[in-house]
Design a protein around this motif. Structure first.
Motif, PDB file in Angstrom:
ATOM      1  N   LEU A  90    -100.164 -72.107  53.625  1.00 54.07           N
ATOM      2  CA  LEU A  90     -99.715 -73.322  54.078  1.00 54.07           C
ATOM      3  C   LEU A  90    -100.620 -74.481  54.245  1.00 54.07           C
ATOM      4  CD1 LEU A  90     -96.853 -72.277  56.661  1.00 54.07           C
ATOM      5  CD2 LEU A  90     -96.614 -72.677  54.014  1.00 54.07           C
ATOM      6  N   VAL A  91    -101.142 -74.869  52.954  1.00 54.00           N
ATOM      7  CA  VAL A  91    -102.315 -76.072  53.181  1.00 54.00           C
ATOM      8  C   VAL A  91    -101.876 -77.253  52.580  1.00 54.00           C
ATOM      9  CG1 VAL A  91    -103.908 -74.336  53.269  1.00 54.00           C
ATOM     10  CG2 VAL A  91    -103.218 -75.210  51.020  1.00 54.00           C
ATOM     11  N   GLY A  92    -102.225 -78.212  52.743  1.00 57.53           N
ATOM     12  CA  GLY A  92    -102.258 -79.602  52.205  1.00 57.53           C
ATOM     13  C   GLY A  92    -102.079 -79.567  50.618  1.00 57.53           C
ATOM     14  N   LEU A  93    -101.066 -80.214  50.150  1.00 57.44           N
ATOM     15  CA  LEU A  93    -100.990 -80.171  48.810  1.00 57.44           C
ATOM     16  C   LEU A  93    -100.992 -81.735  48.081  1.00 57.44           C
ATOM     17  CD1 LEU A  93     -97.669 -77.972  48.496  1.00 57.44           C
ATOM     18  CD2 LEU A  93    -100.200 -77.368  48.267  1.00 57.44           C
ATOM     19  N   THR A  94    -101.565 -81.913  47.124  1.00 55.59           N
ATOM     20  CA  THR A  94    -101.844 -83.353  46.690  1.00 55.59           C
ATOM     21  C   THR A  94    -101.562 -83.596  45.195  1.00 55.59           C
ATOM     22  OG1 THR A  94    -104.018 -82.995  46.366  1.00 55.59           O
ATOM     23  CG2 THR A  94    -103.535 -83.743  48.430  1.00 55.59           C
ATOM     24  N   SER A  95    -100.946 -82.516  44.419  1.00 54.63           N
ATOM     25  CA  SER A  95    -100.572 -82.506  42.970  1.00 54.63           C
ATOM     26  C   SER A  95     -99.452 -83.203  42.635  1.00 54.63           C
ATOM     27  CB  SER A  95    -100.657 -80.971  42.422  1.00 54.63           C
ATOM     28  OG  SER A  95    -100.196 -81.083  41.104  1.00 54.63           O
ATOM     29  N   ASP A  96     -99.350 -83.353  41.225  1.00 58.61           N
ATOM     30  CA  ASP A  96     -98.198 -83.941  40.833  1.00 58.61           C
ATOM     31  C   ASP A  96     -97.010 -82.820  41.018  1.00 58.61           C
ATOM     32  OD1 ASP A  96     -99.371 -86.585  40.429  1.00 58.61           O
ATOM     33  OD2 ASP A  96     -99.804 -86.020  38.355  1.00 58.61           O
ATOM     34  N   THR A  97     -97.319 -81.709  40.707  1.00 55.74           N
ATOM     35  CA  THR A  97     -96.197 -80.973  40.729  1.00 55.74           C
ATOM     36  C   THR A  97     -95.929 -80.072  42.250  1.00 55.74           C
ATOM     37  OG1 THR A  97     -97.807 -79.203  40.626  1.00 55.74           O
ATOM     38  CG2 THR A  97     -96.735 -80.091  38.434  1.00 55.74           C
ATOM     39  N   LEU A  98     -95.736 -81.138  43.202  1.00 58.14           N
ATOM     40  CA  LEU A  98     -95.535 -80.887  44.718  1.00 58.14           C
ATOM     41  C   LEU A  98     -94.432 -79.762  44.913  1.00 58.14           C
ATOM     42  CD1 LEU A  98     -96.357 -84.293  46.262  1.00 58.14           C
ATOM     43  CD2 LEU A  98     -97.567 -82.329  46.186  1.00 58.14           C
ATOM     44  N   ALA A  99     -93.435 -80.174  44.203  1.00 56.80           N
ATOM     45  CA  ALA A  99     -92.290 -78.949  44.479  1.00 56.80           C
ATOM     46  C   ALA A  99     -92.490 -77.685  44.115  1.00 56.80           C
ATOM     47  CB  ALA A  99     -91.051 -79.505  43.541  1.00 56.80           C
ATOM     48  N   ASP A 100     -93.236 -77.470  43.036  1.00 53.79           N
ATOM     49  CA  ASP A 100     -93.668 -76.066  42.474  1.00 53.79           C
ATOM     50  C   ASP A 100     -94.642 -75.667  43.500  1.00 53.79           C
ATOM     51  OD1 ASP A 100     -92.232 -76.038  40.114  1.00 53.79           O
ATOM     52  OD2 ASP A 100     -93.707 -76.830  38.857  1.00 53.79           O
ATOM     53  N   ARG A 101     -95.834 -76.374  43.959  1.00 56.32           N
ATOM     54  CA  ARG A 101     -96.857 -75.806  44.553  1.00 56.32           C
ATOM     55  C   ARG A 101     -96.235 -75.725  46.019  1.00 56.32           C
ATOM     56  NH1 ARG A 101    -102.263 -77.403  43.800  1.00 56.32           N
ATOM     57  NH2 ARG A 101    -102.665 -77.822  41.588  1.00 56.32           N
ATOM     58  N   ALA A 102     -95.095 -76.690  46.724  1.00 58.83           N
ATOM     59  CA  ALA A 102     -94.522 -76.147  48.048  1.00 58.83           C
ATOM     60  C   ALA A 102     -93.925 -74.868  47.798  1.00 58.83           C
ATOM     61  CB  ALA A 102     -93.450 -77.403  48.305  1.00 58.83           C
ATOM     62  N   TYR A 103     -93.224 -74.581  46.745  1.00 58.14           N
ATOM     63  CA  TYR A 103     -92.682 -73.461  46.350  1.00 58.14           C
ATOM     64  C   TYR A 103     -93.418 -72.217  46.593  1.00 58.14           C
ATOM     65  CZ  TYR A 103     -90.241 -69.718  43.804  1.00 58.14           C
ATOM     66  OH  TYR A 103     -89.839 -68.386  43.500  1.00 58.14           O
ATOM     67  N   ARG A 104     -94.571 -72.393  45.908  1.00 57.84           N
ATOM     68  CA  ARG A 104     -95.549 -71.019  45.914  1.00 57.84           C
ATOM     69  C   ARG A 104     -96.083 -70.870  47.252  1.00 57.84           C
ATOM     70  NH1 ARG A 104     -97.122 -73.485  40.950  1.00 57.84           N
ATOM     71  NH2 ARG A 104     -99.111 -74.369  42.000  1.00 57.84           N
ATOM     72  N   SER A 105     -96.298 -71.982  47.738  1.00 58.48           N
ATOM     73  CA  SER A 105     -97.131 -71.856  49.313  1.00 58.48           C
ATOM     74  C   SER A 105     -96.099 -71.035  50.293  1.00 58.48           C
ATOM     75  CB  SER A 105     -97.457 -73.360  49.759  1.00 58.48           C
ATOM     76  OG  SER A 105     -98.426 -73.748  48.777  1.00 58.48           O
ATOM     77  N   VAL A 106     -94.813 -71.516  50.104  1.00 57.42           N
ATOM     78  CA  VAL A 106     -93.910 -71.215  51.089  1.00 57.42           C
ATOM     79  C   VAL A 106     -93.677 -69.627  50.864  1.00 57.42           C
ATOM     80  CG1 VAL A 106     -91.598 -71.469  52.395  1.00 57.42           C
ATOM     81  CG2 VAL A 106     -93.122 -73.471  51.973  1.00 57.42           C
ATOM     82  N   ARG A 107     -93.275 -69.617  49.420  1.00 66.94           N
ATOM     83  CA  ARG A 107     -92.896 -68.109  49.156  1.00 66.94           C
ATOM     84  C   ARG A 107     -94.041 -67.278  49.560  1.00 66.94           C
ATOM     85  NH1 ARG A 107     -93.946 -64.776  44.901  1.00 66.94           N
ATOM     86  NH2 ARG A 107     -92.207 -63.668  44.139  1.00 66.94           N
ATOM     87  N   ALA A 108     -95.353 -67.746  49.268  1.00 66.44           N
ATOM     88  CA  ALA A 108     -96.657 -66.758  49.619  1.00 66.44           C
ATOM     89  C   ALA A 108     -96.391 -66.461  51.183  1.00 66.44           C
ATOM     90  CB  ALA A 108     -97.712 -67.278  49.174  1.00 66.44           C
ATOM     91  N   ALA A 109     -96.269 -67.474  52.085  1.00 71.62           N
ATOM     92  CA  ALA A 109     -96.284 -67.220  53.453  1.00 71.62           C
ATOM     93  C   ALA A 109     -95.110 -66.239  54.009  1.00 71.62           C
ATOM     94  CB  ALA A 109     -96.137 -68.712  53.985  1.00 71.62           C
ATOM     95  N   ILE A 110     -93.941 -66.289  53.016  1.00 68.48           N
ATOM     96  CA  ILE A 110     -92.755 -65.184  53.303  1.00 68.48           C
ATOM     97  C   ILE A 110     -93.275 -64.059  52.985  1.00 68.48           C
ATOM     98  CG2 ILE A 110     -90.506 -64.598  52.803  1.00 68.48           C
ATOM     99  CD1 ILE A 110     -90.016 -67.865  52.540  1.00 68.48           C
ATOM    100  N   VAL A 111     -93.848 -63.761  51.706  1.00 67.43           N
ATOM    101  CA  VAL A 111     -94.100 -62.332  51.266  1.00 67.43           C
ATOM    102  C   VAL A 111     -94.997 -61.939  52.207  1.00 67.43           C
ATOM    103  CG1 VAL A 111     -94.980 -61.239  49.285  1.00 67.43           C
ATOM    104  CG2 VAL A 111     -93.236 -63.030  48.994  1.00 67.43           C
ATOM    105  N   THR A 112     -96.193 -62.814  52.675  1.00 67.42           N
ATOM    106  CA  THR A 112     -97.262 -61.939  53.254  1.00 67.42           C
ATOM    107  C   THR A 112     -96.887 -61.915  54.800  1.00 67.42           C
ATOM    108  OG1 THR A 112     -98.316 -64.228  53.584  1.00 67.42           O
ATOM    109  CG2 THR A 112     -98.888 -62.970  51.519  1.00 67.42           C
ATOM    110  N   GLY A 113     -95.847 -62.563  55.350  1.00 72.03           N
ATOM    111  CA  GLY A 113     -95.815 -62.324  56.664  1.00 72.03           C
ATOM    112  C   GLY A 113     -95.984 -63.457  57.472  1.00 72.03           C
ATOM    113  N   GLU A 114     -96.676 -64.469  56.963  1.00 77.12           N
ATOM    114  CA  GLU A 114     -97.221 -65.847  57.695  1.00 77.12           C
ATOM    115  C   GLU A 114     -95.643 -66.213  58.352  1.00 77.12           C
ATOM    116  OE1 GLU A 114     -99.542 -69.982  57.216  1.00 77.12           O
ATOM    117  OE2 GLU A 114     -99.527 -68.470  55.466  1.00 77.12           O
ATOM    118  N   LEU A 115     -94.884 -66.528  57.534  1.00 78.85           N
ATOM    119  CA  LEU A 115     -93.692 -66.601  58.103  1.00 78.85           C
ATOM    120  C   LEU A 115     -92.650 -65.626  58.325  1.00 78.85           C
ATOM    121  CD1 LEU A 115     -92.698 -69.819  55.846  1.00 78.85           C
ATOM    122  CD2 LEU A 115     -93.399 -69.950  58.345  1.00 78.85           C
ATOM    123  N   ARG A 116     -92.264 -65.299  59.292  1.00 77.34           N
ATOM    124  CA  ARG A 116     -91.902 -63.936  59.653  1.00 77.34           C
ATOM    125  C   ARG A 116     -90.260 -63.888  59.470  1.00 77.34           C
ATOM    126  NH1 ARG A 116     -94.454 -65.879  63.719  1.00 77.34           N
ATOM    127  NH2 ARG A 116     -92.444 -66.246  65.020  1.00 77.34           N
TER     128      ARG A 116
END
Length: 238
Positions: free
Chosen positions: A6-32
């Motif tokens: 969950l870090v700052g995103l600055t790319s044109d593909t913000l939706a994809d990057r937001a998806y990957r970031s939140v997904r990773a946070a869920i899978v790894t337990g950062e978001l419980r």
């Protein structure tokens, strides 16, 4: 364990990057599991507007990783071991497809580069073995080895010449790159020879790529990826 997902995103593909970031946070337990999250809260943590976060949440709901509890509020689904294993199988299958495409499209120069990278990894493994025999700390050397192997994986992906497939693989990884490294370093701290037996599959992969053997290339990668993910998933889960 906290991750860097969950870090700052600055790319044109913000939706994809937001998806990957939140997904990773869920899978790894950062978001419980069971934790409530909001569009605004995630947007603030990711330093983006709510629009890409809204799209990311929609996709994560479709994946079954988030459950909606209100118009702008969702909670993290309870991911059991079976769900994580299912996610891992998707990643393993996509990695195998990358290997198949690489067997079709790899150029002689690309193959020579893969061998050169593996030569570097062999040298580092020798150093690590010697330092272990002397009772010395190998963390720095292991980090160097992980850097080299990341270069190898990136080079294999480049051989595939299929950006759509690579994008799919990036979106379906069970662990982010930072989380993968952190987990591997933890395991190496417990067992300095963790994962050493899997390095032989990398040479087998290059041989298969040189022969243009798609089946052998896929087999080598699937064997390596499945072994690696199984080991990391067994590291205490969330």
């Amino acid at each position: 364990m906290a991750t860097e997902s969950l870090v700052g995103l600055t790319s044109d593909t913000l939706a994809d990057r937001a998806y990957r970031s939140v997904r990773a946070a869920i899978v790894t337990g950062e978001l419980r599991p069971g934790q409530k999250v909001t569009e605004r809260g995630l947007a603030e943590r990711l330093a983006v507007s709510p629009t890409p976060v809204r799209e990311a949440i929609r996709r994560l709901e479709q994946d079954g990783l988030l459950e909606r509890t209100g118009p702008r509020t969702v909670k993290v689904s309870n991911l059991g071991d079976t769900a994580l294993q299912d996610l891992a199988e998707v990643e393993v299958a996509l990695r195998g497809m990358v290997a198949r495409f690489a067997a079709r499209h790899a150029t002689p120069d690309q193959l020579d580069n893969l061998d050169a990278i593996l030569d570097e990894s062999d040298d580092l493994r020798l150093v690590i073995g010697q330092r272990l025999s002397n009772g010395e700390v190998v963390t720095r050397n292991v980090n160097q080895l992980l850097d080299v192997m990341q270069r190898f994986n990136d080079a294999v992906s480049a051989c595939a010449s299929n950006p759509v497939l690579i994008r799919l693989l990036d979106q379906t990884r069970v662990f982010s790159a930072s989380e993968t490294r952190a987990r591997r370093l933890e395991r190496v701290a417990e067992d300095p020879r963790f994962g050493a037996e899997r390095y032989a599959t990398h040479r087998a992969l290059v041989r298969a790529l040189r022969a243009g053997d798609e089946v052998a290339a896929e087999t080598a990668v699937v064997e390596d990826a499945r072994g690696g993910l199984t080991a990391l998933l067994s590291d205490g889960g969330h």
